[in-house]
Scaffold this motif. Structure first.
Motif, PDB file in Angstrom:
ATOM      1  N   CYS A 137       6.538 -10.548   4.154  1.00 55.69           N
ATOM      2  CA  CYS A 137       6.897 -11.048   2.814  1.00 55.69           C
ATOM      3  C   CYS A 137       6.531 -10.022   1.740  1.00 55.69           C
ATOM      4  O   CYS A 137       7.344  -9.710   0.856  1.00 55.69           O
ATOM      5  CB  CYS A 137       6.182 -12.367   2.533  1.00 55.69           C
ATOM      6  SG  CYS A 137       6.711 -13.752   3.550  1.00 55.69           S
ATOM      7  N   ALA A 138       5.311  -9.515   1.814  1.00 58.08           N
ATOM      8  CA  ALA A 138       4.846  -8.579   0.791  1.00 58.08           C
ATOM      9  C   ALA A 138       5.600  -7.256   0.866  1.00 58.08           C
ATOM     10  O   ALA A 138       5.959  -6.671  -0.168  1.00 58.08           O
ATOM     11  CB  ALA A 138       3.352  -8.343   0.936  1.00 58.08           C
TER      12      ALA A 138
ATOM     13  N   VAL B  62       3.158  -8.400  -6.730  1.00 51.47           N
ATOM     14  CA  VAL B  62       2.819  -9.317  -5.634  1.00 51.47           C
ATOM     15  C   VAL B  62       1.410  -9.882  -5.798  1.00 51.47           C
ATOM     16  O   VAL B  62       0.443  -9.132  -5.957  1.00 51.47           O
ATOM     17  CB  VAL B  62       2.929  -8.603  -4.270  1.00 51.47           C
ATOM     18  CG1 VAL B  62       2.400  -9.500  -3.151  1.00 51.47           C
ATOM     19  CG2 VAL B  62       4.378  -8.201  -3.987  1.00 51.47           C
ATOM     20  N   PHE B  63       1.326 -11.211  -5.746  1.00 52.86           N
ATOM     21  CA  PHE B  63       0.047 -11.890  -5.545  1.00 52.86           C
ATOM     22  C   PHE B  63       0.071 -12.383  -4.104  1.00 52.86           C
ATOM     23  O   PHE B  63       1.018 -13.075  -3.696  1.00 52.86           O
ATOM     24  CB  PHE B  63      -0.122 -13.072  -6.504  1.00 52.86           C
ATOM     25  CG  PHE B  63      -1.459 -13.754  -6.377  1.00 52.86           C
ATOM     26  CD1 PHE B  63      -2.488 -13.462  -7.253  1.00 52.86           C
ATOM     27  CD2 PHE B  63      -1.696 -14.684  -5.367  1.00 52.86           C
ATOM     28  CE1 PHE B  63      -3.736 -14.072  -7.130  1.00 52.86           C
ATOM     29  CE2 PHE B  63      -2.930 -15.296  -5.223  1.00 52.86           C
ATOM     30  CZ  PHE B  63      -3.953 -14.988  -6.111  1.00 52.86           C
TER      31      PHE B  63
ATOM     32  N   ASP C 222       4.862   1.394  -7.600  1.00 50.26           N
ATOM     33  CA  ASP C 222       4.157   1.402  -8.890  1.00 50.26           C
ATOM     34  C   ASP C 222       4.140   0.013  -9.516  1.00 50.26           C
ATOM     35  O   ASP C 222       4.523  -0.188 -10.667  1.00 50.26           O
ATOM     36  CB  ASP C 222       4.796   2.412  -9.848  1.00 50.26           C
ATOM     37  CG  ASP C 222       3.922   2.666 -11.070  1.00 50.26           C
ATOM     38  OD1 ASP C 222       2.696   2.457 -10.973  1.00 50.26           O
ATOM     39  OD2 ASP C 222       4.470   3.042 -12.132  1.00 50.26           O
ATOM     40  N   VAL C 223       3.702  -0.956  -8.709  1.00 45.23           N
ATOM     41  CA  VAL C 223       3.617  -2.344  -9.166  1.00 45.23           C
ATOM     42  C   VAL C 223       2.195  -2.855  -8.952  1.00 45.23           C
ATOM     43  O   VAL C 223       1.367  -2.196  -8.322  1.00 45.23           O
ATOM     44  CB  VAL C 223       4.613  -3.262  -8.414  1.00 45.23           C
ATOM     45  CG1 VAL C 223       6.045  -2.872  -8.746  1.00 45.23           C
ATOM     46  CG2 VAL C 223       4.372  -3.205  -6.906  1.00 45.23           C
ATOM     47  N   LYS C 224       1.923  -4.046  -9.479  1.00 43.92           N
ATOM     48  CA  LYS C 224       0.594  -4.647  -9.352  1.00 43.92           C
ATOM     49  C   LYS C 224       0.538  -5.537  -8.108  1.00 43.92           C
ATOM     50  O   LYS C 224       1.482  -6.306  -7.851  1.00 43.92           O
ATOM     51  CB  LYS C 224       0.259  -5.480 -10.586  1.00 43.92           C
ATOM     52  CG  LYS C 224       0.397  -4.722 -11.905  1.00 43.92           C
ATOM     53  CD  LYS C 224      -0.503  -3.515 -11.984  1.00 43.92           C
ATOM     54  CE  LYS C 224      -0.324  -2.786 -13.307  1.00 43.92           C
ATOM     55  NZ  LYS C 224      -1.087  -1.515 -13.340  1.00 43.92           N
ATOM     56  N   VAL C 225      -0.563  -5.428  -7.391  1.00 41.84           N
ATOM     57  CA  VAL C 225      -0.811  -6.321  -6.258  1.00 41.84           C
ATOM     58  C   VAL C 225      -2.216  -6.872  -6.398  1.00 41.84           C
ATOM     59  O   VAL C 225      -3.176  -6.114  -6.542  1.00 41.84           O
ATOM     60  CB  VAL C 225      -0.678  -5.600  -4.902  1.00 41.84           C
ATOM     61  CG1 VAL C 225      -0.950  -6.585  -3.758  1.00 41.84           C
ATOM     62  CG2 VAL C 225       0.702  -4.975  -4.747  1.00 41.84           C
TER      63      VAL C 225
ATOM     64  N   THR D 279      -5.465  -2.674 -14.048  1.00 34.67           N
ATOM     65  CA  THR D 279      -5.775  -2.934 -12.643  1.00 34.67           C
ATOM     66  C   THR D 279      -6.103  -4.406 -12.439  1.00 34.67           C
ATOM     67  O   THR D 279      -6.898  -4.971 -13.193  1.00 34.67           O
ATOM     68  CB  THR D 279      -6.986  -2.083 -12.197  1.00 34.67           C
ATOM     69  OG1 THR D 279      -6.698  -0.701 -12.413  1.00 34.67           O
ATOM     70  CG2 THR D 279      -7.303  -2.306 -10.729  1.00 34.67           C
ATOM     71  N   PRO D 280      -5.496  -5.057 -11.448  1.00 30.76           N
ATOM     72  CA  PRO D 280      -5.829  -6.465 -11.181  1.00 30.76           C
ATOM     73  C   PRO D 280      -7.314  -6.654 -10.897  1.00 30.76           C
ATOM     74  O   PRO D 280      -8.003  -5.727 -10.452  1.00 30.76           O
ATOM     75  CB  PRO D 280      -4.982  -6.794  -9.947  1.00 30.76           C
ATOM     76  CG  PRO D 280      -3.859  -5.822  -9.985  1.00 30.76           C
ATOM     77  CD  PRO D 280      -4.436  -4.564 -10.558  1.00 30.76           C
ATOM     78  N   LYS D 281      -7.806  -7.854 -11.163  1.00 28.17           N
ATOM     79  CA  LYS D 281      -9.228  -8.148 -10.962  1.00 28.17           C
ATOM     80  C   LYS D 281      -9.637  -7.967  -9.500  1.00 28.17           C
ATOM     81  O   LYS D 281     -10.761  -7.558  -9.203  1.00 28.17           O
ATOM     82  CB  LYS D 281      -9.542  -9.581 -11.405  1.00 28.17           C
ATOM     83  CG  LYS D 281      -9.336  -9.844 -12.888  1.00 28.17           C
ATOM     84  CD  LYS D 281     -10.389  -9.171 -13.722  1.00 28.17           C
ATOM     85  CE  LYS D 281     -10.264  -9.580 -15.181  1.00 28.17           C
ATOM     86  NZ  LYS D 281     -11.270  -8.899 -16.043  1.00 28.17           N
ATOM     87  N   VAL D 282      -8.750  -8.313  -8.572  1.00 26.29           N
ATOM     88  CA  VAL D 282      -8.999  -8.076  -7.141  1.00 26.29           C
ATOM     89  C   VAL D 282      -7.822  -7.245  -6.628  1.00 26.29           C
ATOM     90  O   VAL D 282      -6.849  -7.785  -6.114  1.00 26.29           O
ATOM     91  CB  VAL D 282      -9.133  -9.390  -6.347  1.00 26.29           C
ATOM     92  CG1 VAL D 282      -9.542  -9.087  -4.898  1.00 26.29           C
ATOM     93  CG2 VAL D 282     -10.164 -10.315  -6.987  1.00 26.29           C
ATOM     94  N   PRO D 283      -7.889  -5.941  -6.762  1.00 25.92           N
ATOM     95  CA  PRO D 283      -6.762  -5.086  -6.381  1.00 25.92           C
ATOM     96  C   PRO D 283      -6.547  -5.057  -4.876  1.00 25.92           C
ATOM     97  O   PRO D 283      -7.414  -5.476  -4.098  1.00 25.92           O
ATOM     98  CB  PRO D 283      -7.166  -3.709  -6.917  1.00 25.92           C
ATOM     99  CG  PRO D 283      -8.658  -3.751  -6.977  1.00 25.92           C
ATOM    100  CD  PRO D 283      -9.012  -5.169  -7.311  1.00 25.92           C
ATOM    101  N   ILE D 284      -5.419  -4.534  -4.475  1.00 29.77           N
ATOM    102  CA  ILE D 284      -5.050  -4.508  -3.060  1.00 29.77           C
ATOM    103  C   ILE D 284      -6.087  -3.786  -2.214  1.00 29.77           C
ATOM    104  O   ILE D 284      -6.349  -4.164  -1.074  1.00 29.77           O
ATOM    105  CB  ILE D 284      -3.643  -3.879  -2.886  1.00 29.77           C
ATOM    106  CG1 ILE D 284      -3.155  -4.048  -1.447  1.00 29.77           C
ATOM    107  CG2 ILE D 284      -3.623  -2.440  -3.355  1.00 29.77           C
ATOM    108  CD1 ILE D 284      -1.696  -3.663  -1.269  1.00 29.77           C
TER     109      ILE D 284
END
Length: 332
Positions: A77-78, A88-89, A112-115, A299-304
Motif C-alpha cells: 500500500c505504502a 503517507v501515514f 520527496d513526500v512526508k511519511v 519533518t513529521p513528529k515520528v518520521p519514517i
C-alpha cells in the motif's frame, strides 16, 4: 485542506476515519477502501463516506493516504502511494520486514513526500509532559500488559505491543543499541504471547521491557532512572510522577524529606511532583501533526526513519527468540 483517503476500515481504521472527519480544518476525507463488505457497510452507514473500488482508485484522488491495514499489506500500500507521490501515514509496525522498511525510506526520499509512522504513544499526554524532565536516563523499565484479545495474535507480542515501548525508548536514549537479549513464551498462539527483552546501549543505558497479551489486567507503565531523578509514566492512566533529589540549601523545612549521604557528600532533599496532565486524544493529535508537517514542509513528529529503527530492534529481539527456541513461527 488536504484530501485524504483511508486504507483499512477495521477496528482501528474506523477510529481513524472518525477522527479525520473531526479534523475539519486539516482534512477533507474523500473516502476509504476496505475489501470487507461488512466493514465497508458499517462505515457507509455511520459516516456516509464513499467506498472506493480499489486502492489505486482511492490513491488517484488524494493528496495523502492513511494506511490502517494489516501489517502484511503495509509495504504494498505504502509503496504504491509513494510511487504516485502521495504523502503517507502508516500504522505501526511500519512493515513486516526491515528490508521492506528500508525500501520505503528510499521511495519516500525519491518522491520527496512526508511519511509518518503511527507510534501513537509519542503523543500520549503523560509522555509529552515528561519530555522536559528527561536528562540522559541510564536505566529504563517498561511493562505493557494486555488482557487477551484474538485481534493481533497473528504477529508476535513484540510487534503487537512491545514495539510501542521500543520506539519510546529509542526516542529518549541518544545512543546506539549495543546488545539485545530476549526470552518469551507462546501460550495461546503460535508466537510469543509474553516476552522480556533487555537492551544495552553504547552509552551504558540499560532497558528492560516486558510485554504480555495474556495478562489479567491492563498496564502500560514506563520508569526512567537518571542522575538525581526518577520519572514514572503511566501511558494507560495518563499520569506522570517525577521524583528528584536536590542539594539542601540552608535549613530544611519541617516536612522536607532529607537524605544524609555521608562521606562529606551534601545532603539531598527529595522533591515529589505529579504534574497535571491534560486530556488529549493521541491518535487525533498524531493525525493533526501529520497534516501540519505536510502544510509547513517540516519533518513529521515520528518520521519514517523512526519507524524503521523500532522495527530493526524488534526484529533483533525476534531473532534472539528464534535462537532460544521461543519463537514457534519461523517465518516471522
Amino acid at each position: 485542506m488536504l484530501k485524504i483517503g483511508v486504507l483499512g476500515a477495521g477496528h482501528l481504521g474506523k477510529i481513524h476515519i472518525k477522527l479525520i472527519l473531526e479534523l475539519k480544518e486539516e482534512y477533507q476525507c474523500v473516502g476509504f477502501y476496505d475489501p470487507s463488505d461488512e466493514n465497508a457497510q458499517t462505515v457507509i452507514d455511520t459516516y456516509g463516506l464513499k467506498r472506493f473500488g480499489s486502492i489505486e482508485e482511492l490513491i488517484a484522488e488524494v493528496d495523502c493516504v492513511d494506511i490502517v491495514t494489516p501489517t502484511i499489506s503495509h509495504y504494498d500500500c505504502a509503496a504504491y502511494a509513494l510511487r504516485n507521490s502521495k504523502h503517507v501515514f502508516i500504522e505501526k509496525p511500519i512493515t513486516e520486514t526491515v528490508d521492506e522498511a528500508k525500501s520505503l525510506i528510499s521511495l519516500a526520499h525519491e518522491a520527496d513526500v512526508k511519511v509518518q509512522v503511527g507510534h501513537v504513544e509519542r503523543f500520549n499526554p503523560a509522555f509529552q509532559k515528561a519530555l522536559p524532565h528527561f536528562n540522559n536516563p541510564m536505566f529504563i523499565e517498561t511493562h505493557r500488559l494486555a488482557q487477551f484479545n484474538p485481534r493481533g495474535t497473528d504477529v508476535p507480542v513484540i510487534l503487537d505491543l512491545m514495539i510501542h515501548d521500543l520506539d519510546i525508548i529509542l526516542s529518549v536514549v541518544n545512543s546506539p543499541v549495543k546488545r539485545v537479549s530476549a526470552s518469551g513464551v507462546a501460550v495461546v498462539s503460535d508466537t510469543p504471547d509474553i516476552a522480556n527483552a533487555r537492551l544495552e546501549f553504547e552509552n551504558g543505558c540499560v532497558a528492560n521491557l516486558t510485554s504480555s497479551r495474556i495478562s489479567m489486567k491492563n498496564m502500560r507503565k514506563s520508569r526512567f532512572f537518571q542522575k538525581d531523578a526518577y520519572i514514572s509514566v503511566d501511558f494507560l492512566e495518563k499520569e506522570l510522577e517525577v521524583v528528584k533529589m536536590e542539594n539542601v540549601e540552608g535549613e530544611p523545612g519541617p516536612f522536607d524529606m532529607v537524605l544524609e549521604l555521608g562521606n562529606g557528600k551534601p545532603d539531598k532533599k527529595i522533591m515529589f511532583d505529579k504534574p497535571e496532565v491534560g486530556e488529549v486524544n493521541a491518535i487525533k493529535e498524531e493525525l493533526r501533526t501529520f497534516a501540519e508537517s505536510i502544510v509547513n514542509n517540516t519533518t513529521p513528529k515520528v518520521p519514517i526513519e523512526d519507524g524503521y529503527n523500532a522495527l530493526v530492534v524488534a526484529t533483533e529481539i525476534l531473532e534472539k527468540l528464534k535462537m532460544t527456541g521461543n519463537l514457534v513461527n519461523n517465518n516471522i
